[in-house]
Design a protein around this motif. Structure first.
Motif, PDB file in Angstrom:
ATOM      1  N   SER A   1      46.226  50.773  36.500  1.00 41.39           N
ATOM      2  CA  SER A   1      47.310  51.205  37.392  1.00 41.39           C
ATOM      3  C   SER A   1      48.485  51.775  36.609  1.00 41.39           C
ATOM      4  O   SER A   1      49.067  52.794  36.994  1.00 41.39           O
TER       5      SER A   1
ATOM      6  N   ALA B   1      49.751  55.616  36.925  1.00 43.78           N
ATOM      7  CA  ALA B   1      51.140  55.826  37.352  1.00 43.78           C
ATOM      8  C   ALA B   1      51.921  56.622  36.315  1.00 43.78           C
ATOM      9  O   ALA B   1      52.695  57.523  36.665  1.00 43.78           O
TER      10      ALA B   1
ATOM     11  N   LEU C   1      56.616  55.413  45.823  1.00 44.61           N
ATOM     12  CA  LEU C   1      55.192  55.224  46.118  1.00 44.61           C
ATOM     13  C   LEU C   1      54.493  54.411  45.025  1.00 44.61           C
ATOM     14  O   LEU C   1      53.683  53.524  45.315  1.00 44.61           O
ATOM     15  N   ILE C   2      54.819  54.711  43.772  1.00 46.39           N
ATOM     16  CA  ILE C   2      54.225  53.973  42.649  1.00 46.39           C
ATOM     17  C   ILE C   2      54.650  52.506  42.685  1.00 46.39           C
ATOM     18  O   ILE C   2      53.822  51.597  42.553  1.00 46.39           O
TER      19      ILE C   2
ATOM     20  N   PHE D   1      52.978  50.693  45.393  1.00 44.91           N
ATOM     21  CA  PHE D   1      51.609  50.350  44.979  1.00 44.91           C
ATOM     22  C   PHE D   1      51.620  49.133  44.059  1.00 44.91           C
ATOM     23  O   PHE D   1      50.771  48.247  44.179  1.00 44.91           O
TER      24      PHE D   1
ATOM     25  N   PHE E   1      51.861  46.182  46.200  1.00 43.80           N
ATOM     26  CA  PHE E   1      50.554  45.897  46.789  1.00 43.80           C
ATOM     27  C   PHE E   1      49.658  45.205  45.762  1.00 43.80           C
ATOM     28  O   PHE E   1      48.958  44.239  46.077  1.00 43.80           O
ATOM     29  N   LEU E   2      49.708  45.677  44.532  1.00 46.21           N
ATOM     30  CA  LEU E   2      48.937  45.073  43.443  1.00 46.21           C
ATOM     31  C   LEU E   2      49.325  43.599  43.271  1.00 46.21           C
ATOM     32  O   LEU E   2      48.466  42.735  43.122  1.00 46.21           O
TER      33      LEU E   2
END
Length: 182
Positions: A52, A56, A145-146, A149, A152-153
């Protein structure tokens, strides 16, 4: 090690990290121990964090290299390169930011404020959303957005995945920004 870099890293690690742990301890239903033990196995967390963080950072560098971003890129290049960097300092700062900021933003704030609010707050506090500079805001929107994410991770994979993703992201960007002119 340059004293300013040392203090910046330690302040980030200890200040943000401790604050995040305080938020977990006093304001959340899960314990500090659960924070470090829940999620996937450490090996898988680190693996997905590395993947990730690499993806990114490739996205971020792609945006930074766009012609419309040249003035901002030069500004940040000068700002970052006012200090003498080597891989030891870059790794130190990246780890301090990855651990400290993720303990605060992801573990401490995200369960209280939600994923998207925390992502926007993180990017705003880093100065990447600006009402009067659309160029930096383009980067900032990508960062929202990154960072979302990464949130979310954290929720799905675990704390070590997001610490690894953040530290990897910072390490790649700092390495690129400090060596691109050499």
């Amino acid at each position: 090690m340059d004293r300013k870099i040392l203090w910046l890293g330690l302040l980030t690690l200890l200040g943000f990290g401790f604050s995040g742990l305080v938020l977990v301890y006093f304001f959340q239903e899960s314990t500090v121990l659960e924070l470090f033990t829940k999620g996937w196995t450490w090996g898988w967390q680190i693996f997905w964090g590395l993947i990730s963080g690499i993806i990114a950072s490739v996205i971020a560098i792609w945006i930074i290299k766009r012609p419309f971003f040249e003035n901002r890129r030069n500004y940040y290049h000068r700002m970052i390169n006012q200090w003498e960097w080597d891989q030891g300092k870059i790794i130190f700062v990246s780890l301090c930011a990855g651990i400290g900021e993720e303990l605060f933003f992801r573990a401490g704030l995200q369960p209280l404020l939600g994923l998207w609010t925390t992502a926007v707050l993180f990017v705003v506090l880093h100065g990447y959303l600006h009402l009067f500079d659309w160029r930096i805001s383009v980067y900032g929107l990508a960062m929202v957005l990154i960072i979302a994410f990464f949130g979310f991770l954290f929720q799905k994979v675990g704390l070590f995945s997001v610490i690894t993703a953040h530290a990897t992201f910072d390490w790649i960007l700092l390495t690129w920004m400090t060596t691109k002119s050499k």
